[in-house]
Each structure stands twice: as C-alpha cells, then as structure tokens.
Design a protein around this motif. Structure first.
Motif, mmCIF file in Angstrom:
data_model
loop_
_atom_site.group_PDB
_atom_site.id
_atom_site.type_symbol
_atom_site.label_atom_id
_atom_site.label_comp_id
_atom_site.label_asym_id
_atom_site.label_seq_id
_atom_site.Cartn_x
_atom_site.Cartn_y
_atom_site.Cartn_z
ATOM 1 N N GLN A 15 1.194 5.371 15.439
ATOM 2 C CA GLN A 15 -0.103 4.755 15.137
ATOM 3 C C GLN A 15 -1.015 5.738 14.408
ATOM 4 O OE1 GLN A 15 -0.941 1.418 15.713
ATOM 5 N NE2 GLN A 15 -2.549 2.028 14.288
ATOM 6 N N ALA A 16 -0.996 7.001 14.812
ATOM 7 C CA ALA A 16 -1.811 8.021 14.142
ATOM 8 C C ALA A 16 -1.358 8.198 12.689
ATOM 9 C CB ALA A 16 -1.736 9.345 14.898
ATOM 10 N N LEU A 17 -0.035 8.200 12.467
ATOM 11 C CA LEU A 17 0.489 8.291 11.100
ATOM 12 C C LEU A 17 0.037 7.085 10.286
ATOM 13 C CD1 LEU A 17 2.524 9.437 8.907
ATOM 14 C CD2 LEU A 17 4.125 7.800 9.902
ATOM 15 N N ASP A 18 0.225 5.898 10.840
ATOM 16 C CA ASP A 18 -0.176 4.682 10.128
ATOM 17 C C ASP A 18 -1.659 4.698 9.787
ATOM 18 O OD1 ASP A 18 2.411 3.667 10.200
ATOM 19 O OD2 ASP A 18 2.041 2.385 11.945
ATOM 20 N N ASP A 19 -2.495 5.117 10.742
ATOM 21 C CA ASP A 19 -3.945 5.163 10.508
ATOM 22 C C ASP A 19 -4.306 6.188 9.437
ATOM 23 O OD1 ASP A 19 -4.295 3.217 12.455
ATOM 24 O OD2 ASP A 19 -4.926 4.649 14.010
ATOM 25 N N ALA A 20 -3.680 7.358 9.473
ATOM 26 C CA ALA A 20 -3.973 8.398 8.485
ATOM 27 C C ALA A 20 -3.571 7.958 7.081
ATOM 28 C CB ALA A 20 -3.266 9.699 8.857
ATOM 29 N N VAL A 21 -2.402 7.345 6.971
ATOM 30 C CA VAL A 21 -1.942 6.874 5.658
ATOM 31 C C VAL A 21 -2.849 5.750 5.159
ATOM 32 C CG1 VAL A 21 -0.052 5.727 4.433
ATOM 33 C CG2 VAL A 21 0.435 7.628 5.985
ATOM 34 N N ASP A 22 -3.235 4.842 6.042
ATOM 35 C CA ASP A 22 -4.107 3.743 5.623
ATOM 36 C C ASP A 22 -5.480 4.258 5.199
ATOM 37 O OD1 ASP A 22 -4.078 0.936 5.135
ATOM 38 O OD2 ASP A 22 -5.494 0.701 6.795
ATOM 39 N N ASP A 23 -5.984 5.278 5.895
ATOM 40 C CA ASP A 23 -7.261 5.884 5.488
ATOM 41 C C ASP A 23 -7.150 6.471 4.079
ATOM 42 O OD1 ASP A 23 -8.431 5.221 7.913
ATOM 43 O OD2 ASP A 23 -8.235 7.234 8.768
ATOM 44 N N TRP A 24 -6.021 7.110 3.779
ATOM 45 C CA TRP A 24 -5.819 7.669 2.438
ATOM 46 C C TRP A 24 -5.772 6.543 1.411
ATOM 47 C CZ3 TRP A 24 -1.936 7.268 -1.268
ATOM 48 C CH2 TRP A 24 -2.059 8.157 -2.337
ATOM 49 N N PHE A 25 -5.051 5.477 1.726
ATOM 50 C CA PHE A 25 -4.966 4.350 0.798
ATOM 51 C C PHE A 25 -6.330 3.707 0.571
ATOM 52 C CE2 PHE A 25 -0.356 4.401 1.247
ATOM 53 C CZ PHE A 25 0.049 3.989 -0.007
ATOM 54 N N ASP A 26 -7.172 3.670 1.603
ATOM 55 C CA ASP A 26 -8.515 3.100 1.431
ATOM 56 C C ASP A 26 -9.292 3.836 0.353
ATOM 57 O OD1 ASP A 26 -8.297 1.028 3.268
ATOM 58 O OD2 ASP A 26 -9.201 2.180 4.917
ATOM 59 N N ARG A 27 -9.017 5.120 0.180
ATOM 60 C CA ARG A 27 -9.721 5.913 -0.837
ATOM 61 C C ARG A 27 -9.221 5.626 -2.252
ATOM 62 N NH1 ARG A 27 -9.275 9.761 3.398
ATOM 63 N NH2 ARG A 27 -7.530 10.818 2.422
ATOM 64 N N ILE A 28 -7.994 5.119 -2.403
ATOM 65 C CA ILE A 28 -7.473 4.889 -3.762
ATOM 66 C C ILE A 28 -7.399 3.409 -4.140
ATOM 67 C CG2 ILE A 28 -6.151 7.035 -3.716
ATOM 68 C CD1 ILE A 28 -3.598 5.177 -3.557
ATOM 69 N N ARG A 29 -7.527 2.497 -3.168
ATOM 70 C CA ARG A 29 -7.484 1.068 -3.482
ATOM 71 C C ARG A 29 -8.667 0.722 -4.369
ATOM 72 N NH1 ARG A 29 -6.132 0.576 2.305
ATOM 73 N NH2 ARG A 29 -3.925 0.042 2.393
ATOM 74 N N GLY A 30 -8.414 -0.158 -5.339
ATOM 75 C CA GLY A 30 -9.509 -0.588 -6.195
ATOM 76 C C GLY A 30 -9.015 -1.324 -7.421
ATOM 77 N N PRO A 31 -9.930 -1.734 -8.268
ATOM 78 C CA PRO A 31 -9.598 -2.598 -9.406
ATOM 79 C C PRO A 31 -8.674 -1.963 -10.454
ATOM 80 C CG PRO A 31 -11.922 -1.947 -9.474
ATOM 81 C CD PRO A 31 -11.364 -1.459 -8.171
ATOM 82 N N VAL A 32 -8.609 -0.653 -10.512
ATOM 83 C CA VAL A 32 -7.720 -0.012 -11.484
ATOM 84 C C VAL A 32 -6.267 -0.124 -11.039
ATOM 85 C CG1 VAL A 32 -7.098 2.181 -12.575
ATOM 86 C CG2 VAL A 32 -9.505 1.563 -12.320
ATOM 87 N N LEU A 33 -5.994 0.152 -9.770
ATOM 88 C CA LEU A 33 -4.620 0.144 -9.266
ATOM 89 C C LEU A 33 -4.176 -1.213 -8.718
ATOM 90 C CD1 LEU A 33 -4.440 3.626 -7.510
ATOM 91 C CD2 LEU A 33 -3.529 2.956 -9.738
ATOM 92 N N ASP A 34 -5.106 -2.090 -8.385
ATOM 93 C CA ASP A 34 -4.737 -3.390 -7.818
ATOM 94 C C ASP A 34 -3.709 -4.154 -8.665
ATOM 95 O OD1 ASP A 34 -6.343 -2.974 -5.616
ATOM 96 O OD2 ASP A 34 -7.776 -4.572 -6.097
ATOM 97 N N PRO A 35 -3.937 -4.311 -9.974
ATOM 98 C CA PRO A 35 -2.948 -5.085 -10.742
ATOM 99 C C PRO A 35 -1.557 -4.446 -10.733
ATOM 100 C CG PRO A 35 -4.902 -4.622 -12.072
ATOM 101 C CD PRO A 35 -5.061 -3.896 -10.781
ATOM 102 N N VAL A 36 -1.507 -3.135 -10.702
ATOM 103 C CA VAL A 36 -0.225 -2.431 -10.707
ATOM 104 C C VAL A 36 0.531 -2.703 -9.405
ATOM 105 C CG1 VAL A 36 0.888 -0.157 -10.725
ATOM 106 C CG2 VAL A 36 -1.083 -0.601 -12.222
ATOM 107 N N PHE A 37 -0.113 -2.464 -8.284
ATOM 108 C CA PHE A 37 0.608 -2.527 -7.014
ATOM 109 C C PHE A 37 0.740 -3.936 -6.449
ATOM 110 C CE2 PHE A 37 -0.459 1.992 -7.298
ATOM 111 C CZ PHE A 37 0.844 2.460 -7.295
ATOM 112 N N TYR A 38 -0.241 -4.798 -6.687
ATOM 113 C CA TYR A 38 -0.057 -6.196 -6.291
ATOM 114 C C TYR A 38 1.025 -6.835 -7.164
ATOM 115 C CZ TYR A 38 -3.932 -6.529 -2.992
ATOM 116 O OH TYR A 38 -4.740 -6.380 -1.903
ATOM 117 N N GLY A 39 0.988 -6.518 -8.454
ATOM 118 C CA GLY A 39 1.997 -7.061 -9.374
ATOM 119 C C GLY A 39 3.399 -6.564 -9.055
ATOM 120 N N LEU A 40 3.527 -5.293 -8.783
ATOM 121 C CA LEU A 40 4.826 -4.716 -8.448
ATOM 122 C C LEU A 40 5.372 -5.305 -7.149
ATOM 123 C CD1 LEU A 40 6.972 -2.677 -9.278
ATOM 124 C CD2 LEU A 40 5.646 -0.912 -8.112
ATOM 125 N N SER A 41 4.496 -5.456 -6.173
ATOM 126 C CA SER A 41 4.905 -6.036 -4.904
ATOM 127 C C SER A 41 5.382 -7.476 -5.097
ATOM 128 C CB SER A 41 3.738 -5.974 -3.912
ATOM 129 O OG SER A 41 4.174 -6.217 -2.609
#
Length: 183
Positions: A15-41
């Motif tokens: 859970q600590a690993l998951d929370d730490a990784v999600d906190d990092w992702f919260d810092r990079i999520r946004g309109p620039v990367l959204d089309p790339v990663f939503y599209g790839l997924s």
C-alpha cells in the motif's frame, strides 16, 4: 498470529508503494500527457495493439502462422489472467477522477474485472516476450512498459497490479515461446 503479522506488514508495504507511486503520478498527470497515455491504454485494450504488431510481423515474414500462434498465446494468457487469477484476488481499482456514468477520455473503457493483476501489463509483456527476436524486439519491451505505465497513469490500476501483471506476462511469454514459438 505471526503469520497474520507478516501478512499485515506485507500489505502495508504494498500500500505504501502504491501510494508513493500514485503521488508521483499526480504530479505528472495533465493535458500534455493525457492523450498519450489514455490513447496508449485504449490501443492495448483486448490485446489489439499486440495482435496488430504480430500481424505485421506475419506479413513481413510471409508466415501467417506467426499471427495465429501469437493470437493463441495471447488468448490463453488473457483467459488465465482475467479469469481464475483475477478471481483469486478481487482487488478494487483506484478511484478515478470521473463519475461512474461519465465516459472516460480518449475512448477508454472502464474495466469491470479485478484490479489485480493488470491484464494490460500481462498481455503487453507476453507479446514482447513472444516477439522479442524481431528486429524491433527491444522497442516492444519499451512499448510494453509504456502500456503498463499508462494503466497507473489513467488510474485503472495500482502500481503493484502493474508490477505483478508485468512479471506474469514475462513468465507466460517465456512458457509460450517454448510451447508455441513464433519463429
């Protein structure tokens, strides 16, 4: 009692690993990367990205059996991962930022199966293992990692789901290479 204590510590660490990784992702999520990663997924839904790449390889080599063997291997991996393996865990997916009735961006579909392990990561690494001897084999592992990464980015999986799904895919791909080699 000791066994339950170890289990509780392990769950806490995950859970600590998951929370730490999600906190990092919260810092990079946004309109620039959204089309790339939503599209790839989205592109990797139902293994379509990998089956397409396998089909391209089959055409390149003039060997339709490559696509057939890849499809069979991916079907077996998907049936195992999304069937009995996920049923053993029934983990809840992370909360996403969208209302349950609201469509997800970039054509993504909201999964209904257990979060653990990630089926996208498992299929990505199964395919990369099967296609690793191609001229673009190394790039497929990078693409597999990006697909796995996209599942955490889009909040469809916890980091630990993706790590285990990736390992599962590597193992299933290694077995499939022996039983149904593409080359």
């Amino acid at each position: 009692m000791l066994r339950n204590g170890r289990r509780a510590r392990a769950v806490s660490r995950v859970q600590a690993l998951d929370d730490a990784v999600d906190d990092w992702f919260d810092r990079i999520r946004g309109p620039v990367l959204d089309p790339v990663f939503y599209g790839l997924s989205s592109a990797a839904d139902h293994g379509l990205l990998w089956l397409s790449l396998g089909s391209i390889r089959a055409v390149e080599r003039g060997e339709p059996a490559i696509a057939l063997r890849l499809g069979i291997s991916m079907g077996i991996e998907s049936a195992l991962t999304n069937g009995p393996i996920k049923m053993c865990f029934r983990r809840v997916r992370p909360d996403d930022d969208f209302a349950p009735h609201e469509p997800l961006p970039y054509g993504m579909h909201r999964p209904i199966s257990s979060s653990f392990p990630s089926g996208h990561a498992a299929s990505a690494f199964t395919a990369a293992m099967l296609l690793r001897d191609t001229p673009y084999g190394s790039a497929l592992f990078v693409l597999a990692a990006l697909v796995a990464f996209s599942r955490v980015y889009t909040k469809m999986h916890h980091a630990s789901d993706v790590l285990v799904g990736s390992a599962l895919g590597l193992a299933m791909g290694a077995v499939a290479r022996r039983l149904l080699p593409l080359q």
